[in-house]
Design an enzyme around this catalytic site. Structure first.
Site, PDB file in Angstrom:
ATOM      1  N   GLN A 127      14.697  -8.950  -3.928  1.00  0.00           N
ATOM      2  CA  GLN A 127      13.365  -9.536  -3.727  1.00  0.00           C
ATOM      3  C   GLN A 127      12.887 -10.218  -5.012  1.00  0.00           C
ATOM      4  O   GLN A 127      12.313 -11.306  -4.984  1.00  0.00           O
ATOM      5  CB  GLN A 127      12.389  -8.433  -3.317  1.00  0.00           C
ATOM      6  CG  GLN A 127      10.932  -8.860  -3.344  1.00  0.00           C
ATOM      7  CD  GLN A 127      10.008  -7.823  -2.741  1.00  0.00           C
ATOM      8  OE1 GLN A 127       9.978  -7.646  -1.536  1.00  0.00           O
ATOM      9  NE2 GLN A 127       9.227  -7.138  -3.565  1.00  0.00           N
ATOM     10  N   GLY A 131       0.793  -1.233   0.000  1.00  0.00           N
ATOM     11  CA  GLY A 131       0.000   0.000   0.000  1.00  0.00           C
ATOM     12  C   GLY A 131       0.819   1.273   0.000  1.00  0.00           C
ATOM     13  O   GLY A 131       2.017   1.268  -0.272  1.00  0.00           O
ATOM     14  N   HIS A 154       4.063   1.706  -8.000  1.00  0.00           N
ATOM     15  CA  HIS A 154       2.952   0.739  -7.921  1.00  0.00           C
ATOM     16  C   HIS A 154       2.023   0.909  -9.121  1.00  0.00           C
ATOM     17  O   HIS A 154       1.557  -0.075  -9.695  1.00  0.00           O
ATOM     18  CB  HIS A 154       2.122   0.977  -6.653  1.00  0.00           C
ATOM     19  CG  HIS A 154       2.887   0.823  -5.373  1.00  0.00           C
ATOM     20  ND1 HIS A 154       3.280   1.887  -4.605  1.00  0.00           N
ATOM     21  CD2 HIS A 154       3.328  -0.287  -4.734  1.00  0.00           C
ATOM     22  CE1 HIS A 154       3.916   1.443  -3.540  1.00  0.00           C
ATOM     23  NE2 HIS A 154       3.975   0.138  -3.588  1.00  0.00           N
TER      24      HIS A 154
HETATM   25  O1  PAF Z   1       7.500  -5.284  -2.180  1.00  0.00           O
HETATM   26  C1  PAF Z   1       6.598  -5.306  -1.308  1.00  0.00           C
HETATM   27  O2  PAF Z   1       5.783  -4.369  -1.187  1.00  0.00           O
HETATM   28  C2  PAF Z   1       6.492  -6.512  -0.386  1.00  0.00           C
HETATM   29  O3  PAF Z   1       7.757  -6.998  -0.084  1.00  0.00           O
HETATM   30  C3  PAF Z   1       5.585  -7.622  -0.946  1.00  0.00           C
HETATM   31  C4  PAF Z   1       6.129  -8.203  -2.223  1.00  0.00           C
HETATM   32  C5  PAF Z   1       4.181  -7.076  -1.181  1.00  0.00           C
HETATM   33  C6  PAF Z   1       5.474  -8.772   0.071  1.00  0.00           C
HETATM   34  O4  PAF Z   1       4.887  -8.365   1.265  1.00  0.00           O
END
Ligand code: PAF
Length: 294
Positions: free
Chosen positions: A148, A26, A32
């Site tokens: 990630q 969020g 995003h």
């Molecule tokens: O990148 C993020 O915002 C978080 O690490 C994710 C991938 C939503 C996992 O909680």
């Protein structure tokens, strides 16, 4: 129409045709929104998950102050024509206590891993739950979190999740600062100092594109430009396992982590090899001020 769902079950009922997931915590910014746009172009159903995942915060104070504004986020998701905003409770995400953790060996051993104990197990566990519970065909992640992305790709392969992972370019503010929800905590002086991080990475990227392959030289250039920040590391690492490299001889990224005032920032430029030539992905810049500050 954007539906808000609270359970995995009701979210799955919304799936029509090819389904894309954008996992988020969020407090949306253009990074995003770019993931949502890419998902919208690729799939018939777009699900955005919105969950501030406690398992991935190793510092309770960081979890506490993480910015949250559900109504704002919902409004923005609606404007992106997202079909479903999945905003689960902690009880829906995790049993009490959650006993299972997904660990991706090696990838979590480098860069951010040792500095944020438990962080990547928290990320992998949350993403595995989202994949299992929502059953998307595609999932979109930002290249800004390069480690990630490596972790999610490896986990998807190892656990045979039938999900295609797409890594999307970093979105930057007009002056080059990589977008992060945490940028709202930077004071004016911190912000000026923070800019030297991306400037250092861009200088190293110019050098790599001009033919420099020695990792040490790239680190040196990136570190020299960074000023007024407390650097934790500058490392050249492989894109597949985030493993530190001495030579730029495969798809890799130059990553930096630093404390700027009270904020910890990470950034990187990715290096892809096209016909033996290095192509640096510096990300994309916004033309005007980010929605973060409105
Ligand atoms: O990148 C993020 O915002 C978080 O690490 C994710 C991938 C939503 C996992 O909680």
């Amino acid at each position: 129409m954007t539906e808000v769902t609270r359970t995995f079950f009701e979210s799955r009922l919304q799936r029509r045709g090819l389904t894309a997931l954008v996992p988020t915590m969020g407090f949306f910014h253009e990074g995003h929104l770019a993931l949502m746009t890419a998902a919208r172009q690729a799939a018939e159903t777009v699900i955005v998950s919105l969950f501030v995942n406690p398992l991935q915060f190793n510092d309770p104070a960081d979890l506490e102050r993480y910015p949250r504004d559900f109504e704002r986020d919902l409004e923005m998701a609606r404007a992106e024509k997202v079909d479903v905003v999945f905003a689960p409770s902690s009880e829906e995400m995790y049993s009490e206590p959650p006993l299972t953790r997904v660990r991706v060996a090696q990838v979590e051993d480098y860069l951010e891993g040792p500095r944020r104990p438990g962080h990547f197990a928290g990320v992998a566990t949350a993403v595995a739950k989202l994949f299992a519970g929502l059953q998307p065909d595609l999932a979109f992640f930002g290249r800004k979190d390069a480690q990630q992305l490596a972790l999610v790709r490896q986990m998807t392969k190892d656990l045979s999740f039938p999900v295609t992972i797409s890594g999307q370019p970093t979105i930057r503010e007009h002056d080059g600062l990589a977008l992060s929800s945490r940028n709202v905590f930077l004071g004016p002086e911190d912000r000026t100092a923070a800019l030297t991080l991306s400037a250092g990475l861009f200088a190293a990227a110019d050098l790599a594109e001009a033919g420099e392959r020695e990792g040490g030289r790239l680190l040196e250039v990136a570190s020299k430009v960074a000023e007024g920040v407390d650097i934790e590391y500058v490392t050249l690492a492989s894109q597949n396992h985030a493993q530190p490299l001495a030579e730029l001889d495969r798809p890799s990224f130059l990553a930096v982590a630093a404390r700027v005032g009270k904020v910890r920032l990470i950034d990187n430029v990715a290096f892809d090899l096209v016909a033996g030539q290095v192509m640096a992905d510096r990300g994309r810049r916004l033309e005007r001020e980010s929605v973060l500050y409105r």
